[in-house]
Design an enzyme around this catalytic site. Structure first.
Site, PDB file in Angstrom:
ATOM      1  N   LYS A   1     -85.182  36.551  53.247  1.00  0.00           N
ATOM      2  CA  LYS A   1     -85.187  35.078  53.309  1.00  0.00           C
ATOM      3  C   LYS A   1     -85.042  34.593  54.757  1.00  0.00           C
ATOM      4  O   LYS A   1     -85.676  33.611  55.166  1.00  0.00           O
ATOM      5  CB  LYS A   1     -84.063  34.531  52.424  1.00  0.00           C
ATOM      6  CG  LYS A   1     -83.879  33.016  52.479  1.00  0.00           C
ATOM      7  CD  LYS A   1     -85.059  32.227  51.925  1.00  0.00           C
ATOM      8  CE  LYS A   1     -84.838  30.714  52.114  1.00  0.00           C
ATOM      9  NZ  LYS A   1     -85.887  29.907  51.547  1.00  0.00           N
TER      10      LYS A   1
ATOM     11  N   LYS B   1     -78.833  25.187  58.961  1.00  0.00           N
ATOM     12  CA  LYS B   1     -77.960  26.255  58.431  1.00  0.00           C
ATOM     13  C   LYS B   1     -78.705  27.604  58.454  1.00  0.00           C
ATOM     14  O   LYS B   1     -78.152  28.619  58.881  1.00  0.00           O
ATOM     15  CB  LYS B   1     -77.554  25.892  56.992  1.00  0.00           C
ATOM     16  CG  LYS B   1     -77.118  27.052  56.117  1.00  0.00           C
ATOM     17  CD  LYS B   1     -76.872  26.618  54.680  1.00  0.00           C
ATOM     18  CE  LYS B   1     -78.075  26.376  53.819  1.00  0.00           C
ATOM     19  NZ  LYS B   1     -78.777  27.503  53.249  1.00  0.00           N
TER      20      LYS B   1
HETATM   21  P1  NAP Z   1     -78.882  20.369  47.033  1.00  0.00           P
HETATM   22  O1  NAP Z   1     -79.913  19.465  46.457  1.00  0.00           O
HETATM   23  O2  NAP Z   1     -77.923  19.833  48.014  1.00  0.00           O
HETATM   24  O3  NAP Z   1     -78.137  21.087  45.821  1.00  0.00           O
HETATM   25  C1  NAP Z   1     -77.023  21.916  45.975  1.00  0.00           C
HETATM   26  C2  NAP Z   1     -76.194  21.733  44.732  1.00  0.00           C
HETATM   27  O4  NAP Z   1     -75.103  22.645  44.778  1.00  0.00           O
HETATM   28  C3  NAP Z   1     -75.622  20.325  44.625  1.00  0.00           C
HETATM   29  O5  NAP Z   1     -75.903  19.821  43.349  1.00  0.00           O
HETATM   30  C4  NAP Z   1     -74.141  20.540  44.837  1.00  0.00           C
HETATM   31  O6  NAP Z   1     -73.336  19.694  44.060  1.00  0.00           O
HETATM   32  C5  NAP Z   1     -73.932  21.964  44.391  1.00  0.00           C
HETATM   33  N1  NAP Z   1     -72.788  22.570  45.068  1.00  0.00           N
HETATM   34  C6  NAP Z   1     -72.639  22.753  46.401  1.00  0.00           C
HETATM   35  N2  NAP Z   1     -71.467  23.341  46.650  1.00  0.00           N
HETATM   36  C7  NAP Z   1     -70.870  23.538  45.441  1.00  0.00           C
HETATM   37  C8  NAP Z   1     -69.636  24.098  45.045  1.00  0.00           C
HETATM   38  N3  NAP Z   1     -68.780  24.584  45.944  1.00  0.00           N
HETATM   39  N4  NAP Z   1     -69.349  24.115  43.725  1.00  0.00           N
HETATM   40  C9  NAP Z   1     -70.214  23.616  42.827  1.00  0.00           C
HETATM   41  N5  NAP Z   1     -71.396  23.067  43.142  1.00  0.00           N
HETATM   42  C10 NAP Z   1     -71.718  23.039  44.438  1.00  0.00           C
HETATM   43  O7  NAP Z   1     -79.615  21.624  47.761  1.00  0.00           O
HETATM   44  P2  NAP Z   1     -80.959  22.385  47.380  1.00  0.00           P
HETATM   45  O8  NAP Z   1     -82.074  21.831  48.209  1.00  0.00           O
HETATM   46  O9  NAP Z   1     -81.096  22.485  45.900  1.00  0.00           O
HETATM   47  O10 NAP Z   1     -80.644  23.841  48.018  1.00  0.00           O
HETATM   48  C11 NAP Z   1     -79.802  24.783  47.359  1.00  0.00           C
HETATM   49  C12 NAP Z   1     -79.961  26.139  48.063  1.00  0.00           C
HETATM   50  O11 NAP Z   1     -81.325  26.562  48.000  1.00  0.00           O
HETATM   51  C13 NAP Z   1     -79.593  26.133  49.548  1.00  0.00           C
HETATM   52  O12 NAP Z   1     -78.934  27.321  49.913  1.00  0.00           O
HETATM   53  C14 NAP Z   1     -80.941  26.023  50.242  1.00  0.00           C
HETATM   54  O13 NAP Z   1     -80.910  26.560  51.552  1.00  0.00           O
HETATM   55  C15 NAP Z   1     -81.818  26.821  49.293  1.00  0.00           C
HETATM   56  N6  NAP Z   1     -83.258  26.478  49.288  1.00  0.00           N
HETATM   57  C16 NAP Z   1     -83.651  25.173  49.250  1.00  0.00           C
HETATM   58  C17 NAP Z   1     -85.017  24.877  49.246  1.00  0.00           C
HETATM   59  C18 NAP Z   1     -85.528  23.454  49.224  1.00  0.00           C
HETATM   60  O14 NAP Z   1     -86.722  23.250  49.496  1.00  0.00           O
HETATM   61  N7  NAP Z   1     -84.728  22.454  48.890  1.00  0.00           N
HETATM   62  C19 NAP Z   1     -85.964  25.913  49.263  1.00  0.00           C
HETATM   63  C20 NAP Z   1     -85.511  27.240  49.265  1.00  0.00           C
HETATM   64  C21 NAP Z   1     -84.162  27.508  49.273  1.00  0.00           C
HETATM   65  P3  NAP Z   1     -73.117  18.141  44.421  1.00  0.00           P
HETATM   66  O15 NAP Z   1     -74.356  17.487  43.929  1.00  0.00           O
HETATM   67  O16 NAP Z   1     -71.894  17.804  43.696  1.00  0.00           O
HETATM   68  O17 NAP Z   1     -72.977  18.088  45.935  1.00  0.00           O
END
Ligand code: NAP
Length: 290
Positions: free
Chosen positions: A170, A238
């Site tokens: 990744k 990050k």
């Molecule tokens: P996001 O929309 O911010 O979602 C993250 C979720 O995790 C949020 O709903 C958050 O809850 C929850 N969360 C965070 N910390 C937590 C904890 N300690 N306990 C329980 N729940 C927790 O982010 P995302 O875009 O889905 O990305 C998630 C991961 O996938 C990241 O590591 C990112 O680097 C990776 N990723 C993202 C993409 C993309 O295009 N978005 C693509 C590939 C990989 P709250 O809503 O309460 O804050």
């Protein structure tokens, strides 16, 4: 095989939905009730905590933000380790440092839990369409067991190697996409400042050797000035930070990654962290006298 899912944000929500659509019984937990609501409407069961989800499932997926969050979900109070039965498989699909993934896996193993690191590429669109690329590190038997669930989430799940190897793949992906976003933003800024229509440039280049999905998809969103995430700039920061930390640890020279990491630092410092990482274009424009 009953599945659990923790972390229902931009990526986790559609991924959990695809597991339900694939016919799996799914139990979910998120910190905020509104994040869980669409999953419950689609037929998921509500867990009271990550521990509760683990107690009710054979495999638990997490899709949270960074290593501290994975640590909390896996090993913190009311986390997976508290509720899990021996033999549980914990699949973390968040993007975190390889060393952090290995450390969490080692501590879970002491509790009889097998962890796979399984970060993804393909973004929100890939998550919605069940077309993610999944890069896996960890035990081959656990990988084989989870394969039917991976098949609902992505077109390809590849076992890269031992624990942490998925996160290494990744990080390679983030070098390519981060540098790619910066390259497209630079090219469009160059075209515009030269008095040339960046849309026409994109159209021409899509037929040539410089074609990339970043030029096609992110390039179009740059032209539309659509900076809604997608993939938040602070998340790409990050990920480049993970790359630079590993480069430091291994004594590697990664000059393009270093420049890209600086760009994302400045993007977040300029107050654009919650926008999509393609807002890099706006920053380059500002620094070029716009
Ligand atoms: P996001 O929309 O911010 O979602 C993250 C979720 O995790 C949020 O709903 C958050 O809850 C929850 N969360 C965070 N910390 C937590 C904890 N300690 N306990 C329980 N729940 C927790 O982010 P995302 O875009 O889905 O990305 C998630 C991961 O996938 C990241 O590591 C990112 O680097 C990776 N990723 C993202 C993409 C993309 O295009 N978005 C693509 C590939 C990989 P709250 O809503 O309460 O804050």
């Amino acid at each position: 095989m009953k599945l659990g899912f923790v972390g229902l944000g931009i990526m986790g929500r559609p991924m959990a939905l695809n597991l339900i659509k694939g016919g799996f019984e799914v139990c979910v937990w998120a910190r905020r009730a509104e994040s869980m609501a669409p999953l419950l409407e689609a037929g998921a069961q509500a867990g009271a905590s990550a521990a509760d989800v683990a107690a009710r499932c054979d495999v638990v997926f997490s899709m949270v933000a960074d290593a501290a969050d994975v640590e909390q979900v896996a090993l913190g109070a009311a986390g997976v380790a508290e509720g899990a039965r021996p033999g549980l498989i914990f699949v973390d699909m968040s993007t975190i440092a390889p060393a952090a993934a290995q450390s969490i896996a080692t501590r879970l193993a002491e509790r009889g839990i097998t962890m796979l690191d399984a970060p993804v590429s393909g973004g929100e669109v890939g998550a919605i369409n069940g077309a993610l690329t999944i890069m896996v590190g960890g035990d081959a038997a656990a990988f084989a067991r989870v394969q039917p669930a991976f098949a609902c989430l992505g077109k390809a799940a590849t076992l890269i190697g031992a624990s942490g190897a998925g996160q290494v793949a990744k990080a390679c992906n983030q070098i390519l996409t981060g540098v790619g976003v910066m390259a497209v933003a630079e090219a469009f800024n160059f075209a515009r400042k030269s008095g040339v229509d960046a849309a026409r440039v994109r159209e021409a280049l899509l037929g040539g050797f410089a074609y990339s999905r970043i030029l096609e998809n992110h390039g179009q969103r740059m032209l539309d000035r659509n900076f809604k995430p997608g993939f938040k700039a602070w998340m790409h920061q990050k990920d480049m930070n993970i790359v630079m930390q590993e480069a430091h640890r291994l004594g590697l020279m990664l000059p393009s990654s270093a420049a890209t990491a600086q760009l994302f630092n400045a993007l977040v410092g300029s107050g654009m962290g919650e926008e999509d990482s393609i807002a890099a274009l706006k920053l380059l424009e500002q620094l070029s006298g716009e």
